[in-house]
Design a protein around this motif. Structure first.
Motif, PDB file in Angstrom:
ATOM      1  N   LEU A  21      81.356  28.018   9.037  1.00 34.86           N
ATOM      2  CA  LEU A  21      80.720  28.227  10.188  1.00 34.86           C
ATOM      3  C   LEU A  21      80.017  27.097  10.838  1.00 34.86           C
ATOM      4  CD1 LEU A  21      79.180  31.708   9.909  1.00 34.86           C
ATOM      5  CD2 LEU A  21      81.223  31.132  11.166  1.00 34.86           C
ATOM      6  N   LYS A  22      80.176  25.936   9.889  1.00 32.78           N
ATOM      7  CA  LYS A  22      79.638  24.480  10.412  1.00 32.78           C
ATOM      8  C   LYS A  22      78.060  24.606  10.636  1.00 32.78           C
ATOM      9  CE  LYS A  22      83.859  23.024  12.961  1.00 32.78           C
ATOM     10  NZ  LYS A  22      84.039  22.340  13.909  1.00 32.78           N
ATOM     11  N   LYS A  23      77.413  25.479   9.798  1.00 39.52           N
ATOM     12  CA  LYS A  23      76.214  25.403   9.689  1.00 39.52           C
ATOM     13  C   LYS A  23      75.786  24.483   8.686  1.00 39.52           C
ATOM     14  CE  LYS A  23      75.755  30.270  11.543  1.00 39.52           C
ATOM     15  NZ  LYS A  23      75.343  31.530  11.207  1.00 39.52           N
ATOM     16  N   TYR A  24      75.649  23.245   8.809  1.00 40.31           N
ATOM     17  CA  TYR A  24      75.320  22.183   7.875  1.00 40.31           C
ATOM     18  C   TYR A  24      73.841  22.112   7.535  1.00 40.31           C
ATOM     19  CZ  TYR A  24      80.246  20.654   8.527  1.00 40.31           C
ATOM     20  OH  TYR A  24      81.483  20.421   8.392  1.00 40.31           O
ATOM     21  N   GLU A  25      73.106  22.494   8.717  1.00 43.89           N
ATOM     22  CA  GLU A  25      71.588  22.339   8.278  1.00 43.89           C
ATOM     23  C   GLU A  25      70.888  23.549   7.457  1.00 43.89           C
ATOM     24  OE1 GLU A  25      69.218  22.008  11.884  1.00 43.89           O
ATOM     25  OE2 GLU A  25      70.300  20.273  12.506  1.00 43.89           O
ATOM     26  N   GLU A  26      71.523  24.413   7.443  1.00 42.23           N
ATOM     27  CA  GLU A  26      71.440  25.788   6.829  1.00 42.23           C
ATOM     28  C   GLU A  26      71.882  25.463   5.327  1.00 42.23           C
ATOM     29  OE1 GLU A  26      72.106  29.769   8.458  1.00 42.23           O
ATOM     30  OE2 GLU A  26      71.747  28.928  10.276  1.00 42.23           O
ATOM     31  N   PHE A  27      73.098  24.920   5.248  1.00 33.55           N
ATOM     32  CA  PHE A  27      73.888  24.707   4.041  1.00 33.55           C
ATOM     33  C   PHE A  27      72.927  23.556   3.151  1.00 33.55           C
ATOM     34  CE2 PHE A  27      76.389  21.603   1.271  1.00 33.55           C
ATOM     35  CZ  PHE A  27      76.984  22.783   0.605  1.00 33.55           C
ATOM     36  N   SER A  28      72.243  22.496   3.959  1.00 36.43           N
ATOM     37  CA  SER A  28      71.110  21.558   3.363  1.00 36.43           C
ATOM     38  C   SER A  28      70.050  22.235   2.877  1.00 36.43           C
ATOM     39  CB  SER A  28      71.044  20.434   4.405  1.00 36.43           C
ATOM     40  OG  SER A  28      70.161  19.553   4.041  1.00 36.43           O
ATOM     41  N   ALA A  29      69.742  23.390   3.683  1.00 41.04           N
ATOM     42  CA  ALA A  29      68.372  23.912   3.322  1.00 41.04           C
ATOM     43  C   ALA A  29      68.550  24.535   1.982  1.00 41.04           C
ATOM     44  CB  ALA A  29      67.768  24.785   4.367  1.00 41.04           C
ATOM     45  N   LYS A  30      69.714  25.216   1.899  1.00 41.88           N
ATOM     46  CA  LYS A  30      69.971  26.093   0.672  1.00 41.88           C
ATOM     47  C   LYS A  30      69.975  25.142  -0.536  1.00 41.88           C
ATOM     48  CE  LYS A  30      70.985  30.435   1.555  1.00 41.88           C
ATOM     49  NZ  LYS A  30      70.335  31.515   0.977  1.00 41.88           N
ATOM     50  N   LEU A  31      70.538  23.857  -0.428  1.00 36.61           N
ATOM     51  CA  LEU A  31      70.594  22.860  -1.408  1.00 36.61           C
ATOM     52  C   LEU A  31      69.226  22.333  -1.684  1.00 36.61           C
ATOM     53  CD1 LEU A  31      73.810  20.855  -0.679  1.00 36.61           C
ATOM     54  CD2 LEU A  31      73.587  22.547  -2.123  1.00 36.61           C
ATOM     55  N   ASP A  32      68.441  22.234  -0.819  1.00 34.71           N
ATOM     56  CA  ASP A  32      67.193  21.602  -1.120  1.00 34.71           C
ATOM     57  C   ASP A  32      66.371  22.814  -1.840  1.00 34.71           C
ATOM     58  OD1 ASP A  32      65.009  19.746  -0.456  1.00 34.71           O
ATOM     59  OD2 ASP A  32      64.260  21.398   0.890  1.00 34.71           O
ATOM     60  N   CYS A  33      66.551  24.129  -1.349  1.00 34.90           N
ATOM     61  CA  CYS A  33      65.872  25.180  -2.078  1.00 34.90           C
ATOM     62  C   CYS A  33      66.353  25.073  -3.557  1.00 34.90           C
ATOM     63  CB  CYS A  33      66.133  26.476  -1.211  1.00 34.90           C
ATOM     64  SG  CYS A  33      65.219  28.067  -1.994  1.00 34.90           S
ATOM     65  N   LEU A  34      67.397  25.147  -3.701  1.00 34.68           N
ATOM     66  CA  LEU A  34      67.863  25.129  -5.128  1.00 34.68           C
ATOM     67  C   LEU A  34      67.524  24.104  -6.008  1.00 34.68           C
ATOM     68  CD1 LEU A  34      70.059  26.454  -6.947  1.00 34.68           C
ATOM     69  CD2 LEU A  34      71.738  25.111  -6.142  1.00 34.68           C
ATOM     70  N   ASN A  35      67.460  22.863  -5.423  1.00 36.23           N
ATOM     71  CA  ASN A  35      67.118  21.855  -5.963  1.00 36.23           C
ATOM     72  C   ASN A  35      65.504  21.865  -6.275  1.00 36.23           C
ATOM     73  OD1 ASN A  35      67.340  19.163  -7.192  1.00 36.23           O
ATOM     74  ND2 ASN A  35      66.759  18.031  -5.400  1.00 36.23           N
ATOM     75  N   SER A  36      64.774  22.424  -5.468  1.00 39.39           N
ATOM     76  CA  SER A  36      63.569  22.591  -5.670  1.00 39.39           C
ATOM     77  C   SER A  36      63.034  23.469  -6.973  1.00 39.39           C
ATOM     78  CB  SER A  36      62.574  22.908  -4.221  1.00 39.39           C
ATOM     79  OG  SER A  36      63.011  24.234  -4.125  1.00 39.39           O
ATOM     80  N   PHE A  37      63.899  24.485  -7.062  1.00 41.17           N
ATOM     81  CA  PHE A  37      63.402  25.303  -7.914  1.00 41.17           C
ATOM     82  C   PHE A  37      63.703  24.803  -9.567  1.00 41.17           C
ATOM     83  CE2 PHE A  37      63.771  28.728  -4.731  1.00 41.17           C
ATOM     84  CZ  PHE A  37      62.462  29.286  -5.174  1.00 41.17           C
ATOM     85  N   TYR A  38      64.883  24.047  -9.623  1.00 41.61           N
ATOM     86  CA  TYR A  38      65.111  23.439 -10.807  1.00 41.61           C
ATOM     87  C   TYR A  38      65.039  22.056 -11.004  1.00 41.61           C
ATOM     88  CZ  TYR A  38      67.742  27.729 -11.061  1.00 41.61           C
ATOM     89  OH  TYR A  38      67.988  28.985 -11.300  1.00 41.61           O
ATOM     90  N   ASN A  39      63.979  21.332  -9.904  1.00 40.15           N
ATOM     91  CA  ASN A  39      63.366  19.916 -10.023  1.00 40.15           C
ATOM     92  C   ASN A  39      62.447  19.927 -11.257  1.00 40.15           C
ATOM     93  OD1 ASN A  39      63.128  17.541  -9.722  1.00 40.15           O
ATOM     94  ND2 ASN A  39      61.812  17.906  -7.829  1.00 40.15           N
ATOM     95  N   ILE A  40      62.923  20.081 -12.537  1.00 44.76           N
ATOM     96  CA  ILE A  40      61.923  19.921 -13.432  1.00 44.76           C
ATOM     97  C   ILE A  40      61.579  18.533 -13.990  1.00 44.76           C
ATOM     98  CG2 ILE A  40      61.337  21.059 -15.802  1.00 44.76           C
ATOM     99  CD1 ILE A  40      63.236  23.239 -15.164  1.00 44.76           C
ATOM    100  N   PRO A  41      60.527  18.019 -13.932  1.00 42.78           N
ATOM    101  CA  PRO A  41      60.249  16.678 -14.303  1.00 42.78           C
ATOM    102  C   PRO A  41      60.351  16.437 -15.919  1.00 42.78           C
ATOM    103  CG  PRO A  41      58.332  17.372 -13.108  1.00 42.78           C
ATOM    104  CD  PRO A  41      59.167  18.594 -13.365  1.00 42.78           C
ATOM    105  N   GLY A  42      61.002  15.256 -16.227  1.00 44.77           N
ATOM    106  CA  GLY A  42      61.172  15.080 -17.539  1.00 44.77           C
ATOM    107  C   GLY A  42      62.682  14.281 -17.682  1.00 44.77           C
ATOM    108  N   ASP A  43      62.895  14.211 -19.012  1.00 38.57           N
ATOM    109  CA  ASP A  43      64.483  13.428 -19.277  1.00 38.57           C
ATOM    110  C   ASP A  43      65.369  14.761 -19.225  1.00 38.57           C
ATOM    111  OD1 ASP A  43      63.992  14.686 -21.781  1.00 38.57           O
ATOM    112  OD2 ASP A  43      63.280  12.778 -22.632  1.00 38.57           O
ATOM    113  N   ASN A  44      66.588  14.207 -19.521  1.00 42.37           N
ATOM    114  CA  ASN A  44      67.564  15.489 -19.421  1.00 42.37           C
ATOM    115  C   ASN A  44      67.268  16.371 -20.758  1.00 42.37           C
ATOM    116  OD1 ASN A  44      68.692  14.471 -17.121  1.00 42.37           O
ATOM    117  ND2 ASN A  44      70.218  13.301 -18.393  1.00 42.37           N
TER     118      ASN A  44
END
Length: 618
Positions: free
Chosen positions: A143-166
């Motif tokens: 549907l070319k809703k790139y802003e919402e797609f970007s927001a989904k990725l940002d939400c996903l990244n924030s939940f698994y953005n754990i500091p530290g090495d791999n």
């Protein structure tokens, strides 16, 4: 000098516009991409400057250019995806055949399959798991809703953005998976059904609430509380998402280390303790590890919580809530700010401020919310967003406290409104609501045609055990206390309960002078005594609310053609309807499970368009 500088800027902008006015978008796009590439490959001495100032501006410009061009080619889609990756701090690369674009991070990656017709599929893979197709992300890209797609990725990244090495990130993520497995095991343990509606019973009475496993990158979700208004809306709009209270299960960082389970702590088959919970294996080196992390219950929306409840939460988990996330203020002020924010207003609370509630028949009740004088500091509160914990056994106890706090909030929200009559003296009934502690509040008022002070004490042992007791006792017996307790638990509304009590007291005062009213009161008490001897599921069983002749009740017809009496219940700034069927005979009351809870709720609203932010009169 400043006007001259601005004039120079305008001159430069004019020259740039004239220079690129006749050039195609593709050339401007290539120029921006070259600037991005030069910023990305800048020398280390200049890279911080380029990343902090130039790159965000250039990425924003590039995104606006793509949006303006609105191209549908594969190359345009790839360029948009690469731009989104740069915006969200993700990596990106193409497959050798350039038919697949990958957006990557340390803990997950997104795989976008492309063809000449556009996006064919979108797959999401968390660390160590096979990629799975994501209908949500696919729909957004198609549907070319790139802003919402970007927001989904940002939400996903924030939940698994754990500091530290791999290595640390992988260990923490593995402990989160073990926690989720144990919570699902607890949720699947057999238990008796207390409410006819399975979903409502699971949310309000389940050990873990209504749990939704992690999927498509969305963390595991626990729905732990529903108000009567939420239940009513769920019944009326079965396909829509309810407004229940949610808690997301994720991981976060702490100062120091915490021992977290690295394997399931519930043996198979599980052994059930006396509290109805499984027996957990003790934490040892073989099934746990010391990590700089903890689990989190991320509350959605944030919950207004009293300081005493916060202390009880910390006692259960052994972990303190971050002081930087807590903003302490008087608890009534906290509730008022919540109401005002929902209505787009601002204001402050003063001890004893009156709030006016508009009830049916154009009656106006005023409620003054006050604090107990003994220890006002114990009645402070703050919005709580994250609750840290380290063991699956903590979750059931935490949810009970969250339900307790939500029930108290629901009761107090019912008498805090933004409605103001033209004259305060026009209120038909005045009541002072005093918050004694986190488990008790008292309602002070004067009886009709009398100067004597009457107090209704409300005790909240937990979200399911709420009782009322009227003082002074006088002619009122235990049946009246039980009647008021059932009304309050059914609607969770102080104004509706006080309205029922007001008319009951008015009818009682006329017993000596009106034989007809006396017989009606006697009949009602006999019916109530018979009904209370049967098991009651508070949110689904109809209350015997046959009132004396003087009580103004509305009559409607439900979907089966039966006449019903309607009691009006209050939400935040609005009023909704709870239908209660006429009392049944003792032989049949509460012995059959209704086919559908709240059978008359679908047709009780007088109009199609109404707002929860405005008082509704009927």
């Amino acid at each position: 000098m400043e006007p001259k500088h601005r004039a120079g800027d305008k001159c430069i902008i004019s020259e740039l516009r004239s220079k690129y006015a006749g050039r195609p978008w593709s050339e401007t796009q290539q120029l921006v991409r070259r600037c991005l590439a030069s910023a990305a490959h800048a020398p280390e001495t200049d890279k911080s400057k380029a990343d902090s100032s130039s790159s965000p501006v250039l990425i924003s410009c590039l995104a606006k250019l793509y949006e303006a061009m609105n191209e549908c080619s594969v190359s345009a889609i790839i360029s948009r995806l690469e731009t989104i990756a740069m915006q969200r701090g993700l990596g990106s690369h193409l497959s050798p055949t350039e038919s697949t674009c990958y957006l990557t991070s340390d803990m997950f990656y997104v795989e976008v399959l492309l063809s000449g017709d556009g996006v064919q599929d979108v797959k999401l893979a968390l660390h160590g798991e096979a990629p799975e197709s994501s209908e949500t992300l696919l729909e957004l890209l198609r549907l070319k809703k790139y802003e919402e797609f970007s927001a989904k990725l940002d939400c996903l990244n924030s939940f698994y953005n754990i500091p530290g090495d791999n290595e640390i990130k992988i260990k923490i993520y593995n402990t989160l998976q073990c926690l989720e497995k144990d919570l699902l095991k607890i949720s699947n343990l057999p238990r008796s059904l207390e409410v006819c509606d399975v979903h409502v019973d699971t949310v309000l009475n389940g050990r873990i609430g209504c749990i939704v496993p992690r999927r498509e990158g969305t963390p595991m979700t626990i729905e732990y509380y529903l108000s009567p208004y939420d239940i009513l809306m769920e019944t009326k709009n079965a396909e829509q998402t309810t407004g229940g209270r949610l808690a997301l299960v994720t991981a976060g960082t702490i100062d120091g280390t915490q021992r977290l389970p690295t394997s399931s702590l519930i043996p198979q088959p599980p052994q059930i303790a006396s509290q109805g919970l499984p027996v957990f294996s003790p934490l040892e080196d073989s099934n746990s590890d010391e990590l700089p992390s903890c689990f989190l219950l991320r509350l959605r929306p944030p919950l207004a919580m009293m300081s005493s409840i916060v202390l009880r939460v910390q006692k259960i988990t052994g972990l303190t809530l971050s002081d930087s996330d807590l903003k302490w203020m008087p608890y009534p002020q906290l509730l008022l700010e919540n109401i005002l924010e929902e209505n787009g207003r601002t204001g402050s609370w003063e001890n004893g401020d009156a709030h006016f509630v508009l009830l049916p028949k154009n009656q106006t009740y005023s409620f003054a919310l006050s604090e107990a004088m003994e220890n006002p500091t114990s009645l402070e509160g703050s919005f709580v967003r994250d609750i840290p914990f380290s063991h699956p056994a903590h979750v059931p106890a935490l949810l009970e406290l969250l339900r307790h706090q939500s029930a108290l909030n629901t009761l107090l929200f019912s008498c805090i409104t933004c409605y103001r009559p033209c004259k305060a003296s026009e209120a038909d009934f005045h009541c002072e609501v005093i918050l004694e502690n986190d488990s008790s509040l008292s309602l002070h008022f004067c009886q009709a045609h009398s100067d004597s002070l009457t107090v209704l004490l409300v005790n909240i042992d937990d979200s399911r055990q709420i009782s009322c007791r009227l003082f002074p006792r006088g002619r009122m017996d235990a049946l009246t206390d039980d009647y008021l307790s059932r009304v309050l638990k059914r609607c969770m509304s102080i104004p509706v309960t006080m309205r029922a009590l007001y008319w009951r007291l008015t009818a009682t005062l006329t017993v000596e002078t009106s034989p007809e009213a006396s017989s009606l009161i006697t009949t009602e008490n006999e019916t109530l005594a018979a009904s209370t001897s049967c098991p009651v599921a508070e949110t689904n069983v109809s209350l015997p609310l046959e009132e004396p002749a003087e009580i103004p009740m509305e009559t409607s017809v439900d979907v089966s053609g039966n006449e019903t009496n309607t009691v009006f219940a209050a939400s935040v700034g609005s009023y909704y309807v709870i239908s209660a069927t006429s009392p049944q005979s003792v032989d049949t009351v509460n012995t059959e499970t209704p086919v559908k809870p709240y059978p008359a709720h679908r047709d009780v609203f007088p109009g199609q368009h109404w707002s929860t932010n405005e008082p509704m009169t009927i």
